[in-house]
Design a protein around this motif. Structure first.
Motif, PDB file in Angstrom:
ATOM      1  N   ASP A  53       0.851  -1.192   0.000  1.00  0.00           N
ATOM      2  CA  ASP A  53       0.000   0.000   0.000  1.00  0.00           C
ATOM      3  C   ASP A  53       0.893   1.250   0.000  1.00  0.00           C
ATOM      4  O   ASP A  53       1.075   1.910   1.026  1.00  0.00           O
TER       5      ASP A  53
ATOM      6  N   LYS B 105       0.460   4.147  -1.413  1.00  0.00           N
ATOM      7  CA  LYS B 105      -0.247   5.412  -1.202  1.00  0.00           C
ATOM      8  C   LYS B 105      -0.340   5.733   0.293  1.00  0.00           C
ATOM      9  O   LYS B 105      -0.065   6.863   0.710  1.00  0.00           O
ATOM     10  N   THR B 106      -0.704   4.764   1.094  1.00  0.00           N
ATOM     11  CA  THR B 106      -0.770   4.961   2.546  1.00  0.00           C
ATOM     12  C   THR B 106       0.621   5.215   3.118  1.00  0.00           C
ATOM     13  O   THR B 106       0.794   6.063   4.001  1.00  0.00           O
TER      14      THR B 106
ATOM     15  N   HIS C 194       1.541   8.708   2.545  1.00  0.00           N
ATOM     16  CA  HIS C 194       0.770   9.567   3.444  1.00  0.00           C
ATOM     17  C   HIS C 194       1.467   9.649   4.814  1.00  0.00           C
ATOM     18  O   HIS C 194       1.636  10.738   5.370  1.00  0.00           O
TER      19      HIS C 194
ATOM     20  N   GLN D 203       6.744   3.606  -6.665  1.00  0.00           N
ATOM     21  CA  GLN D 203       5.743   4.173  -7.577  1.00  0.00           C
ATOM     22  C   GLN D 203       6.329   4.443  -8.962  1.00  0.00           C
ATOM     23  O   GLN D 203       5.612   4.809  -9.867  1.00  0.00           O
TER      24      GLN D 203
END
Length: 187
Positions: free
Chosen positions: A62, A64-65, A68, A94
């Protein structure tokens, strides 16, 4: 017990790609750490927790998390280098190589090119530069990380050093002839 010279000879025989006398781990510096003493302990704990959450998220796929969490850590303590290293890895996952290199350069700058974060950033940037076929720049990063104590970086710097490669090839041939004196020259 074997002497340092005996260990060097065995190293040359069993691992001919390393320079003679260069015993991995023999001169390795103690575990590197970053000096976090200038940061507020409450904020530091919060940032470290966010980084651990980010690492766990990245390991679970994950990204994206993970980004963050790393972004939050950077917002809380923007002058601490570790979160930039971690965010660089997430950006690399990514496919954002330019963004990863930018974060690694920030980590090196913030760490004043000392400690664990600087060492890791040089290794990571060296790997990215090597993938981009920028071997001279990669070798410089690996040499710096090796000077900071990274055994992996030391090996990479040796591999990228054309003079060392030539010496290692010659040493391999000599050792090969010693092992099998009947073997004809390969020239």
């Amino acid at each position: 017990m074997a002497s340092a010279h005996d260990k060097a000879v065995l190293q040359a025989i069993f691992s001919p790609t390393t320079p003679f006398g260069d015993i991995p781990g023999l001169n390795q510096e103690e575990e590197l750490t970053d000096d976090d003493s200038s940061f507020d302990p409450v904020l530091l704990k919060q940032v470290k927790d966010l980084e651990l959450k980010g690492i766990s998220a990245a390991e679970a796929g994950d990204v994206k998390t993970a980004l963050h969490h790393f972004n939050q850590a950077i917002q809380i303590l923007p002058s601490r280098s570790s979160a930039y290293n971690n965010r660089a890895q997430a950006k690399r996952l990514q496919g954002d190589t330019k963004g990863a290199i930018k974060d690694l350069e920030q980590a090196i700058s913030l760490s004043k090119d000392k400690g664990r974060s600087a060492c890791q950033a040089h290794v990571q940037r060296g790997l990215l530069l090597r993938l981009a076929c920028r071997d001279e720049e990669a070798r410089a990063d690996f040499e710096r990380a090796a000077a900071l104590g990274s055994e992996f970086a030391r090996q990479q710097a040796i591999i990228l050093n054309p003079y060392a490669a030539l010496c290692n090839r010659m040493l391999s041939e000599v050792i090969g002839k010693l092992r099998n004196p009947e073997m004809p020259d390969m020239q």
